[in-house]
Write an enzyme that holds these catalytic residues in place. Sequence first.
Site, PDB file in Angstrom:
ATOM      1  N   ARG A   1       0.914  -1.290  -0.028  1.00  0.00           N
ATOM      2  CA  ARG A   1      -0.030  -0.049  -0.015  1.00  0.00           C
ATOM      3  C   ARG A   1       0.879   1.551  -0.022  1.00  0.00           C
ATOM      4  O   ARG A   1       0.312   2.386   0.359  1.00  0.00           O
ATOM      5  CB  ARG A   1      -1.065   0.100   1.276  1.00  0.00           C
TER       6      ARG A   1
ATOM      7  N   HIS B   1      -1.387  15.657 -26.469  1.00  0.00           N
ATOM      8  CA  HIS B   1      -1.406  14.130 -25.867  1.00  0.00           C
ATOM      9  C   HIS B   1      -2.710  13.477 -26.401  1.00  0.00           C
ATOM     10  O   HIS B   1      -2.400  12.240 -26.287  1.00  0.00           O
ATOM     11  CB  HIS B   1      -1.279  14.026 -24.309  1.00  0.00           C
TER      12      HIS B   1
ATOM     13  N   ARG C   1      -4.556  21.578 -14.412  1.00  0.00           N
ATOM     14  CA  ARG C   1      -3.521  20.683 -14.867  1.00  0.00           C
ATOM     15  C   ARG C   1      -3.886  19.900 -16.079  1.00  0.00           C
ATOM     16  O   ARG C   1      -2.830  19.309 -16.856  1.00  0.00           O
ATOM     17  CB  ARG C   1      -3.342  19.390 -13.674  1.00  0.00           C
TER      18      ARG C   1
ATOM     19  N   LYS D   1       5.763  23.311 -15.102  1.00  0.00           N
ATOM     20  CA  LYS D   1       4.847  22.010 -14.878  1.00  0.00           C
ATOM     21  C   LYS D   1       4.747  21.923 -13.159  1.00  0.00           C
ATOM     22  O   LYS D   1       3.574  21.480 -12.760  1.00  0.00           O
ATOM     23  CB  LYS D   1       5.578  20.791 -14.953  1.00  0.00           C
TER      24      LYS D   1
ATOM     25  N   HIS E   1       8.205   8.547 -26.948  1.00  0.00           N
ATOM     26  CA  HIS E   1       6.786   9.312 -26.540  1.00  0.00           C
ATOM     27  C   HIS E   1       6.722  10.986 -27.069  1.00  0.00           C
ATOM     28  O   HIS E   1       5.779  11.500 -27.585  1.00  0.00           O
ATOM     29  CB  HIS E   1       6.933   9.391 -25.212  1.00  0.00           C
TER      30      HIS E   1
ATOM     31  N   LYS F   1       2.301  11.346 -11.681  1.00  0.00           N
ATOM     32  CA  LYS F   1       1.864  10.287 -12.182  1.00  0.00           C
ATOM     33  C   LYS F   1       2.654   9.062 -12.322  1.00  0.00           C
ATOM     34  O   LYS F   1       3.741   9.216 -12.856  1.00  0.00           O
ATOM     35  CB  LYS F   1       1.353  10.914 -13.523  1.00  0.00           C
TER      36      LYS F   1
ATOM     37  N   ASN G   1      -1.915  18.332 -20.851  1.00  0.00           N
ATOM     38  CA  ASN G   1      -2.321  17.329 -21.880  1.00  0.00           C
ATOM     39  C   ASN G   1      -2.237  18.115 -23.508  1.00  0.00           C
ATOM     40  O   ASN G   1      -2.676  17.236 -24.387  1.00  0.00           O
ATOM     41  CB  ASN G   1      -3.698  16.883 -21.803  1.00  0.00           C
TER      42      ASN G   1
ATOM     43  N   GLU H   1      -5.645  16.484 -11.262  1.00  0.00           N
ATOM     44  CA  GLU H   1      -6.026  16.906 -12.716  1.00  0.00           C
ATOM     45  C   GLU H   1      -7.692  17.046 -12.828  1.00  0.00           C
ATOM     46  O   GLU H   1      -8.206  16.384 -13.732  1.00  0.00           O
ATOM     47  CB  GLU H   1      -5.507  15.701 -13.578  1.00  0.00           C
TER      48      GLU H   1
ATOM     49  N   GLU I   1       8.245  17.862 -24.786  1.00  0.00           N
ATOM     50  CA  GLU I   1       7.269  18.071 -23.642  1.00  0.00           C
ATOM     51  C   GLU I   1       7.852  19.344 -23.162  1.00  0.00           C
ATOM     52  O   GLU I   1       7.001  20.372 -22.437  1.00  0.00           O
ATOM     53  CB  GLU I   1       7.718  17.224 -22.604  1.00  0.00           C
TER      54      GLU I   1
ATOM     55  N   HIS J   1      -1.168  10.437 -28.014  1.00  0.00           N
ATOM     56  CA  HIS J   1      -1.111   9.261 -27.364  1.00  0.00           C
ATOM     57  C   HIS J   1      -2.002   8.138 -28.549  1.00  0.00           C
ATOM     58  O   HIS J   1      -1.685   6.947 -28.422  1.00  0.00           O
ATOM     59  CB  HIS J   1      -1.973   8.982 -26.280  1.00  0.00           C
TER      60      HIS J   1
END
Length: 354
Positions: A109, A235, A228, A214, A254, A131, A232, A224, A173, A239
């Site tokens: 956990r 993206h 935030r 960022k 990426h 993330k 994206n 998000e 980025e 993606h």
Amino acid sequence: MSKQEIIICKNLKEDIRKAVSSHKYDKMFVLTDEHTKDLCLPLVEDILSIKEAIHICIGVEDVNKTLESLSHVWTELSCKGATRHSLLINIGGGMVTDLGGFAAATFKRGISYINIPTTLLSMVDAAVGGKTGINFNGLKNEIGAFAPASHVIIDCNFLKTLDLKNILSGYAEMLKHGLISSEDERKELLGFNFCDEIDYGRLQELVGKSVFIKEKIVEQDPFEKNIRKALNLGHTIGHAFESLALKREHHMLHGYAVAWGIVCELYLSFLKTNFPKDKLYQTVSFIKENYGKMPFTCKDYDTLYELMTHDKKNDTADTINFTLLSEAGVIKINQTATKEEIFESLDFYCETMG
């Protein structure tokens, strides 16, 4: 979500010692991939604590950002006596920091972890912001959690182990951060020269600015829900490009997918939120010159659209969400586009990128 401490290095080994000494841990584990084990671990392994750590190694590149690799890390932690008081240090690119962060977030956990990103992409994106995750069922970052590292230690000297393609991948980025920040930042990033020998000192200055952009956004909206989503930009379609490449069993960096996604999504910004045409073409020209073009045709449009419908940012199954701009630094989140508009952006890409 707890705040990460971002360290822009002046003395790598001393900065690592300080970060590690801030933790009370029973055992330390170091995660690398096969490349960073050989190229980057030797730069830090003579630090006593890391030298004595238990080493875990996974395969390289995004094809190994899988449940199988994650299970291997969990198994190594479990079999070698990790507890809730253990510490994991991830040394590698975005694949290592994403997967290692998710392993840390979920093992017993949650255990503490530190990121030492070794690629430009991981320095300005994957390792910062909390993330974590893995690819699943042919989709990028489908399974994951918000779980920040305690420290992110950034040293551009690691970038000397990279080829130009991997540096450009991270720079995409940074370009995104510039676009969502200000016109001055956009211009500064478009002016960096990749043709001559890379100025790593200057690059580290730009990285520091990019990480600050960022970090400032993540502090305002860690999960998000609102601003935030600005991160994206590029993206949603990017993606989809990556997922199409995965379907073709073709490796794609990426940042290249993000750069190509920016081309399409700046066009949607021009179409829907009045992003200036001259700045659209300036940015597209920089991307074309440095990133080339992804090979696809109109026959792939329906597949790309279907992949976009699976994007995590969508509010419903039949709408596709975008972050768009009306100007550099003027962000329009929660924008939607029709299938026809998305296809028009793909047409624009094919026409302008040659």
